[in-house]
Design an enzyme around this catalytic site. Sequence first.
Site, short mmCIF file in Angstrom:
data_model
loop_
_atom_site.label_atom_id
_atom_site.label_comp_id
_atom_site.label_asym_id
_atom_site.label_seq_id
_atom_site.Cartn_x
_atom_site.Cartn_y
_atom_site.Cartn_z
N CYS A 11 0.87 -1.18 0.00
CA CYS A 11 0.00 0.00 0.00
C CYS A 11 0.90 1.23 0.00
O CYS A 11 2.07 1.14 -0.40
CB CYS A 11 -1.00 -0.02 1.16
SG CYS A 11 -0.26 0.09 2.81
N ARG A 17 -3.56 -0.33 5.32
CA ARG A 17 -4.14 -1.43 4.54
C ARG A 17 -3.24 -2.67 4.47
O ARG A 17 -3.71 -3.79 4.72
CB ARG A 17 -4.46 -0.94 3.12
CG ARG A 17 -5.60 0.05 3.10
CD ARG A 17 -5.66 0.79 1.79
NE ARG A 17 -4.52 1.68 1.60
CZ ARG A 17 -4.31 2.43 0.54
NH1 ARG A 17 -5.16 2.36 -0.46
NH2 ARG A 17 -3.26 3.23 0.47
N ASP A 128 -8.16 3.88 0.78
CA ASP A 128 -7.23 4.37 1.81
C ASP A 128 -8.04 4.90 3.00
O ASP A 128 -8.80 5.86 2.85
CB ASP A 128 -6.39 5.49 1.18
CG ASP A 128 -5.34 6.03 2.13
OD1 ASP A 128 -5.35 5.65 3.32
OD2 ASP A 128 -4.52 6.85 1.68
P1 4NP Z 1 -1.87 2.96 3.95
O1 4NP Z 1 -2.49 4.36 4.47
O2 4NP Z 1 -1.30 3.22 2.59
O3 4NP Z 1 -3.06 2.07 3.90
O4 4NP Z 1 -0.84 2.55 4.97
C1 4NP Z 1 -1.73 5.53 4.49
C2 4NP Z 1 -0.83 5.76 5.52
C3 4NP Z 1 -0.12 6.93 5.56
C4 4NP Z 1 -0.28 7.88 4.57
C5 4NP Z 1 -1.16 7.65 3.53
C6 4NP Z 1 -1.89 6.47 3.49
N1 4NP Z 1 0.46 9.10 4.63
O5 4NP Z 1 0.23 9.97 3.77
O6 4NP Z 1 1.32 9.26 5.51
#
Ligand code: 4NP
Length: 163
Positions: A11, A17, A128
Amino acid sequence: MAEPLRLLVVCLGNICRSPMAEGALRARIEAARLGHRITVDSVGTGGWHVGEPPDPRSIATAARHGVDISGLRARKLHARDYRDFDRLLCADLDNLAEVRRRAPDAAAARASLLLDWAGQGSDAEVPDPYTGGDHDFEQVWALVDDAARAIVDRVATPARFGA
Ligand code: 4NP
């Protein structure tokens, strides 16, 4: 005995995720006693959270479903991951495009959308949840756990395993 199938879930941040998907897969692999047939890890295409545990909301959501992901630590996709894993299973189309963009030539074909590869739809993304609430994290868990169940079922029934 055949080599295990090595899966890498990808992800953006590796704190929401993909660690939830890794936890769901680990739990279902363990329950099916298929640890010798399938292994799993997770990464982010971005590096902002490297070394951190999953988001507290991810840990709480997994815990509500009986799965402890608090020991996982975020890491960033690395060139060697394209050698070390058989399938790179991406949460959404943006991350799939990024994984393919960074891939050595032959490896791009081993990248898929997680939900598509699990047979859960076509162009189906895991949304997300980072800027969302508990409901969004629960929705992610439902999606990734259904995918985990389908993947483990498929590995347990090799005749149906066409990957
Ligand atoms: P992930 O969610 O991709 O599902 O782990 C996110 C976690 C952090 C960020 C964006 C999405 N961020 O911009 O820091």
